[in-house]
Scaffold this active site. Structure first.
Site, PDB file in Angstrom:
ATOM      1  CB  ILE A 151      -0.946  -0.007   1.221  1.00 46.39           C
ATOM      2  CG1 ILE A 151      -1.742  -1.320   1.263  1.00 46.39           C
ATOM      3  CG2 ILE A 151      -1.854   1.203   1.180  1.00 46.39           C
ATOM      4  CD1 ILE A 151      -2.528  -1.641  -0.001  1.00 46.39           C
ATOM      5  CD  GLU A 152       4.551   1.305  -3.321  1.00 46.40           C
ATOM      6  OE1 GLU A 152       5.035   2.302  -3.898  1.00 46.40           O
ATOM      7  OE2 GLU A 152       4.897   0.138  -3.560  1.00 46.40           O
ATOM      8  CB  ALA A 153      -1.656   5.641  -2.931  1.00 41.27           C
TER       9      ALA A 153
END
Length: 292
Positions: A151-153
């Site tokens: 999860i990068e956003a």
């Protein structure tokens, strides 16, 4: 007396095995799925180099979106061609390799709007990739071993709810997280702090403040923070080639083996190395696997 002696010997053997056996996470994890030219999933597993393969990515989901599996040039889930990988997943698993569905990624369209939304996404993942049932399983009837949260956003909210909901279906489900190396991670910290994650493969790349840059000082400082997370085995996440990480973090194999691994392998939390990705792994995993 002889029976007592045998019983004692057996007990000592059991204790010795339990203390000396490697952790369940020891080895190399790799991401597969984002380049049609990287070879098949079966090819990846048949190298014998990997203990975990993250099938990447379920790139769209949550907040009312129809979930979308994106395996780049490998197949088209919309036309059902990704089911070709069902037997390959089973083949990997027969070799003792854990195959996880990776959700999110650096370029996906995903978010969770509430705990209820997280529960709905968990139900979708369970029915379509794990132990549940659906008429439209993108990867066929193979049952994946777990879920990787890349999860990068977003806001960082409700990923803990998603983890709890997934574990609610099956406590034995493997959960992994792929946070950035600045500690704590903005998106995944709340989820990781639940203690529900078996593996945390930290991205020590594209993050200049905590990646390798000729010396390992910043990396090791960050590593020592990451090994405080609850319950998880912690992996050193690296690019498999310099071109895999435009903002840096690649560690030449010899430097990894001589300058980094000796300092981190002493930690009881050490699980191994994660690589991004199969597309860029042109000999790197071969070079390091004997030292991981």
């Amino acid at each position: 007396m002889a029976c007592q002696s045998k019983a004692l010997t057996l007990l000592l053997s059991i204790l010795l095995v339990s203390f000396c056996k490697p952790s369940n996470g020891a080895g190399i994890a790799i991401y597969w799925g984002q380049d049609g030219g990287e070879g098949s999933l079966a090819d990846t597993c048949n190298t014998g180099n990997f203990q975990f393969v993250n099938v990447a990515f379920l790139s769209s989901f949550g907040n009312g979106q129809t979930p979308v599996l994106n395996l780049a040039g490998h197949c088209d889930p919309g036309s059902g061609t990704c089911t070709v990988f069902s037997d390959q997943i089973k083949s990997c698993q027969s070799q003792g390799i854990k195959v996880l569905l990776s959700i999110g990624g650096g370029a996906g369209s995903y978010s969770l709007s509430s705990a209820d939304d997280a529960a709905q996404v968990a139900t979708y993942i369970w029915n379509n990739f794990l132990g549940g049932q659906s008429s439209s399983r993108p990867l066929g009837d193979a049952i994946l071993d777990g879920v990787d949260f890349d999860i990068e956003a977003g806001s960082g909210q409700f990923w803990d709810d998603l983890a709890r909901a997934l574990k609610g279906f099956n406590q034995q489900l493997h959960l992994a997280a792929a946070p950035q190396c600045p500690f704590p991670d903005a998106n995944l910290d709340t989820a990781i702090q639940t203690g529900l994650f078996d593996y945390v493969w930290v991205q020590f790349y594209n993050n200049p403040q905590c990646q390798y840059s000729g010396d390992a000082v910043n990396l090791l400082n960050a590593w020592n923070q990451w090994i405080t997370v609850p319950n998880s085995q912690v992996f050193l996440g690296l690019p498999a080639a310099s071109e895999a990480a435009p903002s840096g973090g690649f560690i030449p194999a010899n430097d990894l083996i001589t300058k980094v691994l000796p300092s981190i392998k002493s930690s009881p939390k050490y699980g191994g190395v994660m690589l991004w990705s199969k597309r860029f792994d042109n000999g790197y995993s071969d070079a390091i696997k004997g030292s991981v």
